[in-house]
Motif scaffolding. Sequence first.
Motif, mmCIF file in Angstrom:
data_model
loop_
_atom_site.group_PDB
_atom_site.id
_atom_site.type_symbol
_atom_site.label_atom_id
_atom_site.label_comp_id
_atom_site.label_asym_id
_atom_site.label_seq_id
_atom_site.Cartn_x
_atom_site.Cartn_y
_atom_site.Cartn_z
ATOM 1 N N MET A 52 42.913 47.443 42.634
ATOM 2 C CA MET A 52 43.266 46.028 42.614
ATOM 3 C C MET A 52 44.327 45.798 43.669
ATOM 4 O O MET A 52 45.362 46.465 43.665
ATOM 5 N N GLN A 53 44.064 44.875 44.577
ATOM 6 C CA GLN A 53 44.979 44.662 45.688
ATOM 7 C C GLN A 53 45.327 43.183 45.844
ATOM 8 O O GLN A 53 44.588 42.308 45.383
ATOM 9 N N THR A 54 46.440 42.951 46.483
ATOM 10 C CA THR A 54 46.838 41.586 46.811
ATOM 11 C C THR A 54 47.440 41.595 48.212
ATOM 12 O O THR A 54 47.861 42.642 48.715
ATOM 13 N N LEU A 55 47.443 40.446 48.848
ATOM 14 C CA LEU A 55 48.046 40.308 50.178
ATOM 15 C C LEU A 55 49.370 39.556 50.056
ATOM 16 O O LEU A 55 49.437 38.506 49.416
ATOM 17 N N VAL A 56 50.412 40.096 50.647
ATOM 18 C CA VAL A 56 51.742 39.480 50.619
ATOM 19 C C VAL A 56 52.049 38.930 52.009
ATOM 20 O O VAL A 56 52.031 39.675 52.999
ATOM 21 N N ASP A 57 52.300 37.636 52.080
ATOM 22 C CA ASP A 57 52.646 36.990 53.346
ATOM 23 C C ASP A 57 54.110 37.301 53.667
ATOM 24 O O ASP A 57 55.020 36.815 53.002
ATOM 25 N N LEU A 58 54.345 38.129 54.673
ATOM 26 C CA LEU A 58 55.718 38.549 54.999
ATOM 27 C C LEU A 58 56.561 37.398 55.519
ATOM 28 O O LEU A 58 57.789 37.411 55.409
ATOM 29 N N GLY A 59 55.937 36.366 56.088
ATOM 30 C CA GLY A 59 56.687 35.211 56.598
ATOM 31 C C GLY A 59 57.418 34.455 55.508
ATOM 32 O O GLY A 59 58.436 33.804 55.766
ATOM 33 N N ARG A 60 56.920 34.567 54.267
ATOM 34 C CA ARG A 60 57.560 33.843 53.153
ATOM 35 C C ARG A 60 58.858 34.507 52.720
ATOM 36 O O ARG A 60 59.635 33.934 51.949
ATOM 37 N N MET A 61 59.111 35.739 53.182
ATOM 38 C CA MET A 61 60.295 36.476 52.740
ATOM 39 C C MET A 61 61.556 36.076 53.522
ATOM 40 O O MET A 61 62.666 36.420 53.148
ATOM 41 N N ILE A 62 61.358 35.394 54.642
ATOM 42 C CA ILE A 62 62.505 35.043 55.488
ATOM 43 C C ILE A 62 62.628 33.522 55.578
ATOM 44 O O ILE A 62 61.791 32.866 56.202
ATOM 45 N N PRO A 63 63.647 32.945 54.936
ATOM 46 C CA PRO A 63 63.824 31.482 54.998
ATOM 47 C C PRO A 63 64.024 31.018 56.436
ATOM 48 O O PRO A 63 64.796 31.599 57.186
ATOM 49 N N LYS A 64 63.285 29.996 56.823
ATOM 50 C CA LYS A 64 63.379 29.413 58.161
ATOM 51 C C LYS A 64 63.148 30.453 59.257
ATOM 52 O O LYS A 64 63.642 30.333 60.366
ATOM 53 N N GLY A 65 62.448 31.485 58.901
ATOM 54 C CA GLY A 65 62.176 32.533 59.898
ATOM 55 C C GLY A 65 60.795 32.363 60.507
ATOM 56 O O GLY A 65 60.156 31.316 60.386
ATOM 57 N N ASP A 66 60.350 33.409 61.174
ATOM 58 C CA ASP A 66 59.040 33.406 61.813
ATOM 59 C C ASP A 66 57.952 33.461 60.747
ATOM 60 O O ASP A 66 57.950 34.332 59.896
ATOM 61 N N ASN A 67 57.027 32.458 60.744
ATOM 62 C CA ASN A 67 55.961 32.500 59.725
ATOM 63 C C ASN A 67 54.826 33.421 60.132
ATOM 64 O O ASN A 67 53.853 33.487 59.448
ATOM 65 N N ASN A 68 54.927 34.052 61.309
ATOM 66 C CA ASN A 68 53.837 34.892 61.786
ATOM 67 C C ASN A 68 54.168 36.373 61.739
ATOM 68 O O ASN A 68 53.950 37.083 62.696
ATOM 69 N N LEU A 69 54.757 36.812 60.658
ATOM 70 C CA LEU A 69 55.138 38.222 60.536
ATOM 71 C C LEU A 69 53.983 39.088 60.036
ATOM 72 O O LEU A 69 54.102 40.303 59.960
ATOM 73 N N GLY A 70 52.914 38.442 59.661
ATOM 74 C CA GLY A 70 51.741 39.201 59.216
ATOM 75 C C GLY A 70 51.656 39.310 57.709
ATOM 76 O O GLY A 70 52.423 38.693 56.959
ATOM 77 N N LEU A 71 50.720 40.134 57.267
ATOM 78 C CA LEU A 71 50.465 40.306 55.838
ATOM 79 C C LEU A 71 50.595 41.769 55.444
ATOM 80 O O LEU A 71 50.298 42.665 56.240
ATOM 81 N N LEU A 72 51.006 41.992 54.226
ATOM 82 C CA LEU A 72 51.107 43.340 53.671
ATOM 83 C C LEU A 72 50.068 43.472 52.565
ATOM 84 O O LEU A 72 50.031 42.657 51.646
ATOM 85 N N ARG A 73 49.200 44.467 52.677
ATOM 86 C CA ARG A 73 48.213 44.704 51.622
ATOM 87 C C ARG A 73 48.826 45.656 50.599
ATOM 88 O O ARG A 73 49.193 46.778 50.925
ATOM 89 N N LEU A 74 48.929 45.192 49.366
ATOM 90 C CA LEU A 74 49.612 45.954 48.324
ATOM 91 C C LEU A 74 48.634 46.327 47.213
ATOM 92 O O LEU A 74 47.969 45.460 46.649
ATOM 93 N N THR A 75 48.546 47.620 46.921
ATOM 94 C CA THR A 75 47.712 48.085 45.800
ATOM 95 C C THR A 75 48.546 48.002 44.527
ATOM 96 O O THR A 75 49.595 48.634 44.420
ATOM 97 N N MET A 76 48.054 47.215 43.563
ATOM 98 C CA MET A 76 48.806 46.963 42.332
ATOM 99 C C MET A 76 48.329 47.820 41.167
ATOM 100 O O MET A 76 49.070 48.095 40.229
ATOM 101 N N ALA A 77 47.070 48.219 41.189
ATOM 102 C CA ALA A 77 46.517 48.994 40.074
ATOM 103 C C ALA A 77 45.230 49.661 40.532
ATOM 104 O O ALA A 77 44.694 49.332 41.600
ATOM 105 N N GLN A 78 44.735 50.595 39.739
ATOM 106 C CA GLN A 78 43.475 51.261 40.042
ATOM 107 C C GLN A 78 42.530 51.120 38.852
ATOM 108 O O GLN A 78 42.968 51.059 37.704
ATOM 109 N N PHE A 79 41.228 51.081 39.169
ATOM 110 C CA PHE A 79 40.210 51.083 38.129
ATOM 111 C C PHE A 79 39.768 52.522 37.882
ATOM 112 O O PHE A 79 39.629 53.308 38.818
ATOM 113 N N PHE A 80 39.506 52.854 36.621
ATOM 114 C CA PHE A 80 38.956 54.158 36.275
ATOM 115 C C PHE A 80 37.693 53.967 35.454
ATOM 116 O O PHE A 80 37.643 53.114 34.559
#
Length: 204
Positions: free
Chosen positions: A1-29
């Motif tokens: 199970m994965q989600t994408l984190v927008d890195l631009g949202r982490m910096i107030p009034k910063g660059d909105n084009n910092l890219g995305l981080l793919r984060l694995t939150m859980a695994q299926f078995f």
Amino acid sequence: MQTLVDLGRMIPKGDNNLGLLRLTMAQFFRINGGSTQFRGVVPDIIYPSAAGSDEHGERGLDNALPWAEIKPASFKSQGLGPLQKYNEQHQARIKSDPGFLYLKNQAILLKEARERDTVSLKESERKKEWKLRESRRMTLKNSFREAVGLKALTDEEEEAEDKKRLAAGNDHEDPFSKIMVNEAARILSDYIADQARPVVVQTQ
């Protein structure tokens, strides 16, 4: 199970084009304890066009999570029985099947393109190479079309036909998309035919 984190949202009034981080939150078995990560679900009958699939998807990434295993659940397997016979029938069929011959040759073209490590800087040479690739691609497609009773098409006719089919919502009618589906139906038909066969009991 994965989600994408927008890195631009982490910096107030910063660059909105910092890219995305793919984060694995859980695994299926699965019920047998094996994860679907990396390996997926290994089929009983593998199409030849699946060769080289390790290079695609998440398993082709350098930092992909490895396969994992936990304690299996308590379950009783209800298998289909030996499937070797159906795999052999499948292999015998696709040796001369126009659709699988097309897929095999198409895979060769793609492999050749991926393995090229030089590119000409001359525009005329690039155009010449592109026309040659397109010509080979259309020759393969038209060989398949003619083998299944369809007329050969030019590039323009193929594009027009694709647009017409898409506009009509009949994209599933594309003969190329049916190659694998039709063979899956044949494999299933082989299996069902065997199950429907009456059992002969000999008595003395």
